[in-house]
Design a protein around this motif. Structure first.
Motif, PDB file in Angstrom:
ATOM      1  N   TRP A   1       4.497  13.987  11.575  1.00 51.68           N
ATOM      2  CA  TRP A   1       4.677  13.380  10.253  1.00 51.68           C
ATOM      3  C   TRP A   1       4.294  11.913  10.317  1.00 51.68           C
ATOM      4  O   TRP A   1       4.795  11.159  11.153  1.00 51.68           O
ATOM      5  N   SER A   2       3.391  11.488   9.452  1.00 55.05           N
ATOM      6  CA  SER A   2       2.949  10.095   9.429  1.00 55.05           C
ATOM      7  C   SER A   2       3.125   9.524   8.031  1.00 55.05           C
ATOM      8  O   SER A   2       2.937  10.227   7.038  1.00 55.05           O
ATOM      9  N   GLU A   3       3.482   8.249   7.968  1.00 57.14           N
ATOM     10  CA  GLU A   3       3.617   7.541   6.689  1.00 57.14           C
ATOM     11  C   GLU A   3       2.781   6.274   6.742  1.00 57.14           C
ATOM     12  O   GLU A   3       2.798   5.539   7.725  1.00 57.14           O
ATOM     13  N   PHE A   4       2.040   6.038   5.664  1.00 61.44           N
ATOM     14  CA  PHE A   4       1.159   4.882   5.576  1.00 61.44           C
ATOM     15  C   PHE A   4       1.532   4.079   4.331  1.00 61.44           C
ATOM     16  O   PHE A   4       1.398   4.570   3.208  1.00 61.44           O
ATOM     17  N   ASP A   5       2.005   2.874   4.535  1.00 58.23           N
ATOM     18  CA  ASP A   5       2.335   1.989   3.413  1.00 58.23           C
ATOM     19  C   ASP A   5       1.225   0.962   3.229  1.00 58.23           C
ATOM     20  O   ASP A   5       0.549   0.570   4.185  1.00 58.23           O
ATOM     21  N   GLY A   6       1.039   0.535   1.982  1.00 60.74           N
ATOM     22  CA  GLY A   6       0.032  -0.478   1.702  1.00 60.74           C
ATOM     23  C   GLY A   6      -1.389   0.013   1.871  1.00 60.74           C
ATOM     24  O   GLY A   6      -2.293  -0.767   2.212  1.00 60.74           O
ATOM     25  N   VAL A   7      -1.611   1.324   1.618  1.00 60.54           N
ATOM     26  CA  VAL A   7      -2.964   1.868   1.724  1.00 60.54           C
ATOM     27  C   VAL A   7      -3.797   1.381   0.540  1.00 60.54           C
ATOM     28  O   VAL A   7      -3.424   1.573  -0.614  1.00 60.54           O
ATOM     29  N   ALA A   8      -4.932   0.775   0.828  1.00 57.10           N
ATOM     30  CA  ALA A   8      -5.764   0.178  -0.227  1.00 57.10           C
ATOM     31  C   ALA A   8      -6.871   1.135  -0.643  1.00 57.10           C
ATOM     32  O   ALA A   8      -8.028   0.984  -0.253  1.00 57.10           O
ATOM     33  N   VAL A   9      -6.531   2.142  -1.433  1.00 58.76           N
ATOM     34  CA  VAL A   9      -7.545   3.021  -2.010  1.00 58.76           C
ATOM     35  C   VAL A   9      -8.115   2.323  -3.247  1.00 58.76           C
ATOM     36  O   VAL A   9      -7.372   2.034  -4.187  1.00 58.76           O
ATOM     37  N   PRO A  10      -9.411   2.030  -3.272  1.00 60.25           N
ATOM     38  CA  PRO A  10      -9.985   1.169  -4.316  1.00 60.25           C
ATOM     39  C   PRO A  10     -10.178   1.862  -5.661  1.00 60.25           C
ATOM     40  O   PRO A  10     -11.294   2.145  -6.085  1.00 60.25           O
TER      41      PRO A  10
ATOM     42  N   ILE B   1       1.452   8.255  -3.470  1.00 66.04           N
ATOM     43  CA  ILE B   1       2.209   7.691  -4.579  1.00 66.04           C
ATOM     44  C   ILE B   1       1.677   6.287  -4.843  1.00 66.04           C
ATOM     45  O   ILE B   1       1.628   5.441  -3.934  1.00 66.04           O
ATOM     46  N   GLY B   2       1.247   6.045  -6.057  1.00 67.04           N
ATOM     47  CA  GLY B   2       0.670   4.745  -6.375  1.00 67.04           C
ATOM     48  C   GLY B   2       0.896   4.344  -7.812  1.00 67.04           C
ATOM     49  O   GLY B   2       1.639   5.002  -8.554  1.00 67.04           O
ATOM     50  N   ASP B   3       0.235   3.281  -8.213  1.00 61.76           N
ATOM     51  CA  ASP B   3       0.363   2.747  -9.555  1.00 61.76           C
ATOM     52  C   ASP B   3      -1.033   2.551 -10.134  1.00 61.76           C
ATOM     53  O   ASP B   3      -1.942   2.091  -9.442  1.00 61.76           O
ATOM     54  N   MET B   4      -1.193   2.910 -11.403  1.00 62.29           N
ATOM     55  CA  MET B   4      -2.505   2.817 -12.045  1.00 62.29           C
ATOM     56  C   MET B   4      -3.050   1.400 -12.079  1.00 62.29           C
ATOM     57  O   MET B   4      -4.256   1.189 -12.161  1.00 62.29           O
ATOM     58  N   ASN B   5      -2.162   0.419 -12.025  1.00 58.83           N
ATOM     59  CA  ASN B   5      -2.581  -0.968 -12.149  1.00 58.83           C
ATOM     60  C   ASN B   5      -2.814  -1.651 -10.804  1.00 58.83           C
ATOM     61  O   ASN B   5      -3.019  -2.850 -10.743  1.00 58.83           O
ATOM     62  N   SER B   6      -2.754  -0.865  -9.720  1.00 58.35           N
ATOM     63  CA  SER B   6      -2.905  -1.459  -8.399  1.00 58.35           C
ATOM     64  C   SER B   6      -3.683  -0.535  -7.485  1.00 58.35           C
ATOM     65  O   SER B   6      -3.614   0.689  -7.606  1.00 58.35           O
ATOM     66  N   ASP B   7      -4.435  -1.122  -6.554  1.00 57.51           N
ATOM     67  CA  ASP B   7      -5.157  -0.338  -5.559  1.00 57.51           C
ATOM     68  C   ASP B   7      -4.266   0.064  -4.389  1.00 57.51           C
ATOM     69  O   ASP B   7      -4.639   0.919  -3.594  1.00 57.51           O
ATOM     70  N   VAL B   8      -3.127  -0.563  -4.247  1.00 57.45           N
ATOM     71  CA  VAL B   8      -2.247  -0.316  -3.104  1.00 57.45           C
ATOM     72  C   VAL B   8      -1.351   0.882  -3.391  1.00 57.45           C
ATOM     73  O   VAL B   8      -0.726   0.982  -4.449  1.00 57.45           O
ATOM     74  N   CYS B   9      -1.276   1.802  -2.438  1.00 58.07           N
ATOM     75  CA  CYS B   9      -0.444   2.991  -2.618  1.00 58.07           C
ATOM     76  C   CYS B   9       0.190   3.385  -1.280  1.00 58.07           C
ATOM     77  O   CYS B   9      -0.055   2.763  -0.245  1.00 58.07           O
ATOM     78  N   ARG B  10       0.998   4.426  -1.330  1.00 58.01           N
ATOM     79  CA  ARG B  10       1.685   4.927  -0.144  1.00 58.01           C
ATOM     80  C   ARG B  10       1.263   6.370   0.095  1.00 58.01           C
ATOM     81  O   ARG B  10       1.177   7.159  -0.841  1.00 58.01           O
ATOM     82  N   VAL B  11       0.990   6.707   1.363  1.00 61.16           N
ATOM     83  CA  VAL B  11       0.543   8.055   1.715  1.00 61.16           C
ATOM     84  C   VAL B  11       1.441   8.621   2.809  1.00 61.16           C
ATOM     85  O   VAL B  11       1.766   7.918   3.780  1.00 61.16           O
ATOM     86  N   VAL B  12       1.843   9.876   2.639  1.00 59.87           N
ATOM     87  CA  VAL B  12       2.538  10.596   3.711  1.00 59.87           C
ATOM     88  C   VAL B  12       1.666  11.793   4.088  1.00 59.87           C
ATOM     89  O   VAL B  12       1.023  12.401   3.234  1.00 59.87           O
ATOM     90  N   TRP B  13       1.656  12.124   5.368  1.00 61.63           N
ATOM     91  CA  TRP B  13       0.736  13.153   5.854  1.00 61.63           C
ATOM     92  C   TRP B  13       1.410  13.946   6.965  1.00 61.63           C
ATOM     93  O   TRP B  13       1.852  13.380   7.963  1.00 61.63           O
ATOM     94  N   LYS B  14       1.493  15.251   6.788  1.00 58.62           N
ATOM     95  CA  LYS B  14       1.980  16.141   7.842  1.00 58.62           C
ATOM     96  C   LYS B  14       0.791  16.897   8.402  1.00 58.62           C
ATOM     97  O   LYS B  14       0.140  17.671   7.698  1.00 58.62           O
TER      98      LYS B  14
END
Length: 377
Positions: free
Chosen positions: A294-303, A275-288
């Motif tokens: 279950w893992s959650e990653f906040d502040g993921v910097a996908v460029p 889940i992210g925003d078009m105007n930002s590289d920072v997003c949130r990822v959840v992974w099972k």
């Protein structure tokens, strides 16, 4: 050296460790080899043993892609993600006049839903054995149906493939997109079973639901205006008991905005959402993971902004940008439009950009690719 000079059990153990391509090639060594190998590759116990060995020792087969060379799928081939580039492999299949509607894979067996204005059909491709099988369609079209009606319910359908550990066989299922009817392919008789009415059980949240071998037949998301969030909905098929389940994952309050986007993928024991925003590289990822963790990653910097231009031809709508993942090692794969592939490691927090081979317009990652003897005869 003749196979008669080797103990039968030892010879079978040797054959079990050979790639499928080598097995078929060695049949031409001698008549005795041809007889022995032909019997082996037709024996279910040998096929299962070869499958187990191939899955354990298939590290060299990781990150395989199905590559489309044109929009009408005149040519499809395999490519491999290796040393930061996609390398084409000398395995291809030619088919004209149809579009690829859906691609699913399991252990190196590739299920392709071909569609055209005239008809739809499901095909199974085993690249290891160089075998291509037309499975037909489980849903008949009434006499007089014109091409325009083929795009309406119930003539549009979805499909998937998975391994059933109870019957020790692969199970192929198709369902119309209204989720009213389904049919399972009978691999012994090589035909579709009579279609049945679907009964979908509303299951738990995806975080607590076991994804052990379930086949994802339908996925989608809805914006929840009251909570300003997304609901990701999955319809899953359990090959063990032929039952259907619907799972939901809510992305959380405040995750939906006017410029936000939601990408997700579910395949054979794994689920991932971004889940992210078009105007930002920072997003949130959840992974099972396959293990159920279950893992959650906040502040993921996908460029995004470095690698991607948001223009009319490359909008972030979940179609031109597709997110998938590799074989349980925490890497996300993003396919941008028709030329770029971005791989982001959740573990190492690094990214690498690749350009698809010249002429390739789309790529479908084949999760858990391995050599396979099933559907090879």
């Amino acid at each position: 050296m003749s196979s008669e000079l080797i103990c039968a059990d030892v010879f079978e153990l040797i054959l079990m460790r050979l790639p499928v391509k080598s097995l078929y090639r060695f049949k031409s060594v001698a008549k005795s080899w041809n007889h022995t190998i032909s019997e082996a590759v037709s024996n279910r116990d040998f096929m299962l043993a070869h499958r187990r060995h191939s899955k354990i020792h298939s590290s060299s087969k990781k990150n395989m892609f199905l590559a489309l060379w044109s929009f009408d799928a005149a040519l499809i081939s395999l490519s491999k993600l290796e040393n930061n580039e996609l390398k084409l492999l000398p395995v291809d299949l030619e088919r004209r006049g149809s579009f690829v509607g859906r691609v699913e894979s399991c252990d190196g067996l590739i299920l392709i839903l071909w569609k055209s204005c005239a008809k739809r059909s499901i095909h199974l491709w085993n690249p290891s054995a160089r075998k291509y099988t037309n499975l037909g369609t489980p849903f008949s079209y009434p006499r007089g149906t014109n091409s325009g009606n083929l795009f309406a319910y119930p003539y549009v359908f979805t499909c998937g493939i998975g391994f059933d550990p109870i019957s020790k066989d692969y199970k192929i299922v198709a369902a119309n997109v209204s989720m009213k009817q389904y049919s399972v392919f009978n691999s012994k008789r090589r035909c579709w079973n009579e279609s049945k009415i679907m009964e979908i059980t509303i299951a738990d949240d995806i975080r607590s639901f076991s994804l052990d071998g379930h086949i994802c037949l339908q996925e989608g998301y809805e914006k929840q205006e009251e909570t300003n969030s997304y609901d990701i909905k999955l319809v899953l098929f359990n090959p063990r008991d032929n039952k259907f389940y619907q799972c939901v994952y809510n992305t959380g309050q405040g995750s939906s905005t006017a410029t936000s986007y939601c990408l997700y993928a579910c395949s054979h024991g794994q689920f991932c959402a971004l889940i992210g925003d078009m105007n930002s590289d920072v997003c949130r990822v959840v992974w099972k993971k396959r293990s159920g963790e279950w893992s959650e990653f906040d502040g993921v910097a996908v460029p995004w902004t470095m690698y991607h231009k948001f223009d009319d031809d490359d909008l972030i709508d979940g179609l031109s940008i597709r997110m998938l993942f590799t074989d349980d090692d925490g890497e996300l794969i993003f396919s941008f439009g028709y030329r770029k592939v971005l791989v982001y490691s959740l573990i190492e927090k690094t990214s690498k950009l690749m350009v698809k081979p010249d002429g390739v317009v789309r790529g479908y990652p084949l999760i858990g690719y391995s050599d396979n003897l099933f559907f090879g005869n």
